[in-house]
Design a protein around this motif. Structure first.
Motif, short mmCIF file in Angstrom:
data_model
loop_
_atom_site.label_atom_id
_atom_site.label_comp_id
_atom_site.label_asym_id
_atom_site.label_seq_id
_atom_site.Cartn_x
_atom_site.Cartn_y
_atom_site.Cartn_z
N VAL A 163 0.69 -1.20 -0.23
CA VAL A 163 -0.04 -0.31 0.24
C VAL A 163 1.34 0.92 0.00
O VAL A 163 1.99 1.40 1.00
CB VAL A 163 -0.61 -0.38 1.26
N VAL A 164 0.19 2.15 -0.95
CA VAL A 164 1.28 3.40 -0.91
C VAL A 164 0.76 4.38 -0.64
O VAL A 164 -0.49 4.84 -0.22
CB VAL A 164 1.68 3.48 -1.92
N PHE A 165 1.86 4.94 0.85
CA PHE A 165 0.90 5.87 1.69
C PHE A 165 1.64 7.31 1.12
O PHE A 165 2.20 8.25 0.74
CB PHE A 165 1.03 6.35 3.31
N LYS A 166 0.49 8.58 0.59
CA LYS A 166 0.40 9.58 0.00
C LYS A 166 1.36 10.74 1.56
O LYS A 166 0.40 10.84 2.79
CB LYS A 166 -0.20 10.08 -0.27
N GLY A 167 2.07 11.11 1.87
CA GLY A 167 2.44 12.34 2.42
C GLY A 167 1.59 13.57 1.94
O GLY A 167 1.35 13.92 0.86
N THR A 168 2.61 14.07 3.44
CA THR A 168 2.09 15.93 2.68
C THR A 168 3.60 16.66 1.62
O THR A 168 2.82 17.25 0.47
CB THR A 168 2.22 16.72 3.96
N SER A 169 4.21 15.50 1.12
CA SER A 169 5.02 15.99 -0.42
C SER A 169 5.87 15.37 -0.60
O SER A 169 5.39 13.54 0.32
CB SER A 169 6.65 16.89 0.97
N THR A 170 6.41 14.62 -1.08
CA THR A 170 7.16 13.58 -2.48
C THR A 170 8.28 12.71 -1.39
O THR A 170 8.38 11.74 -1.45
CB THR A 170 7.52 13.53 -3.74
N ASP A 171 8.45 13.68 -0.60
CA ASP A 171 9.81 13.14 0.64
C ASP A 171 9.29 11.78 1.19
O ASP A 171 9.75 11.26 2.43
CB ASP A 171 10.28 14.19 1.40
N ASP A 172 7.64 12.53 1.91
CA ASP A 172 7.44 11.67 2.90
C ASP A 172 6.45 10.54 2.39
O ASP A 172 5.20 10.22 3.69
CB ASP A 172 6.46 12.89 4.58
N GLU A 173 6.20 10.21 1.21
CA GLU A 173 5.36 9.23 0.66
C GLU A 173 5.58 7.92 1.69
O GLU A 173 7.64 7.73 1.59
CB GLU A 173 5.17 9.05 -0.82
N GLY A 174 4.91 6.96 1.56
CA GLY A 174 5.87 5.96 2.40
C GLY A 174 4.92 4.38 1.71
O GLY A 174 4.35 4.30 0.76
N VAL A 175 5.80 3.08 2.16
CA VAL A 175 4.60 2.42 0.95
C VAL A 175 4.72 0.74 2.52
O VAL A 175 5.94 0.77 2.99
CB VAL A 175 6.12 1.46 0.13
N LYS A 176 4.11 -0.06 2.77
CA LYS A 176 3.80 -0.89 3.68
C LYS A 176 4.01 -2.27 2.47
O LYS A 176 2.90 -1.77 1.36
CB LYS A 176 2.06 -0.44 4.27
N PHE A 177 4.97 -2.65 2.98
CA PHE A 177 4.84 -4.65 2.09
C PHE A 177 3.69 -4.90 2.87
O PHE A 177 4.11 -5.15 4.19
CB PHE A 177 6.22 -4.69 1.70
N SER A 178 3.13 -6.14 2.19
CA SER A 178 2.29 -6.71 2.72
C SER A 178 2.74 -8.86 1.75
O SER A 178 1.97 -8.87 0.90
CB SER A 178 0.59 -6.57 2.58
N LEU A 179 3.95 -9.07 2.26
CA LEU A 179 3.81 -9.97 1.75
C LEU A 179 3.89 -11.36 2.50
O LEU A 179 4.00 -11.62 3.55
CB LEU A 179 6.08 -10.14 1.35
#
Length: 179
Positions: A163-179
């Motif tokens: 799942v990709v999490f959008k942040g307030t800027s491109t520097d704080d966009e996150g990814v949560k893997f579910s493997l």
């Protein structure tokens, strides 16, 4: 053997006719195939993701034999990569080309392996850490073009692998893997 930034150039690079589009179909097809392989190999080893058709690109000129590819030849070689799914035009005028030395699915597989190698099967990481963090140093992901990375992430997200999490800027966009 001539080298360019540590890259070993093939023998045809010193053969002047290969810098002119060949009129005979069979010869032209061979020429295009050689140039496609050269462009992909060079971009991969030099981590180049975008080629500007009208910009100076090291492979398009051989100063030793005083030859340069014409605009028509550059367009033909890049268009052939596009038709094979190994590149994409980034603009309607076909002036900038995104080079896919790995297809998007292959980049997605590399991302999955990266997550496994770094114990991120159920972990969170920022997109910037994937592109430039210490975990990615020495891997093909280090310095990856953001467009390619986002497309690979989107593909994995559609498959339910993350799942990709959008942040307030491109520097704080996150990814949560579910493997």
């Amino acid at each position: 053997m001539q080298k360019l930034k540590g890259f070993k150039l093939p023998h045809f690079f010193n053969y002047p006719p290969y810098f002119t589009l060949q009129p005979v179909r069979d010869t032209r097809e061979k020429q295009i195939q050689l140039w496609k392989e050269l462009i992909l190999d060079y971009c991969k080893t030099q981590k180049i993701f975008v080629i500007g058709l009208e910009k100076e690109f090291p492979l398009f000129t051989n100063h030793a034999i005083e030859r340069s590819l014409t605009h028509e030849a550059r367009a033909a070689f890049l268009s052939s990569l596009v038709s094979e799914g190994r590149a994409e035009w980034m603009d309607k005028g076909h002036r900038k080309c995104l080079i896919l030395w790995h297809r998007i699915q292959d980049w997605a597989d590399i991302l999955i392996q990266f997550a496994k190698d770094n114990g991120l099967e159920d972990g969170v990481v920022t997109i910037e850490e994937i592109r430039s963090g210490t975990e990615s140093q020495g891997t093909e992901l280090h310095g990856i073009d953001r467009t390619i990375l986002n497309r690979a992430l989107k593909l994995l997200e559609q498959k339910g692998k993350l799942v990709v999490f959008k942040g307030t800027s491109t520097d704080d966009e996150g990814v949560k893997f579910s493997l």
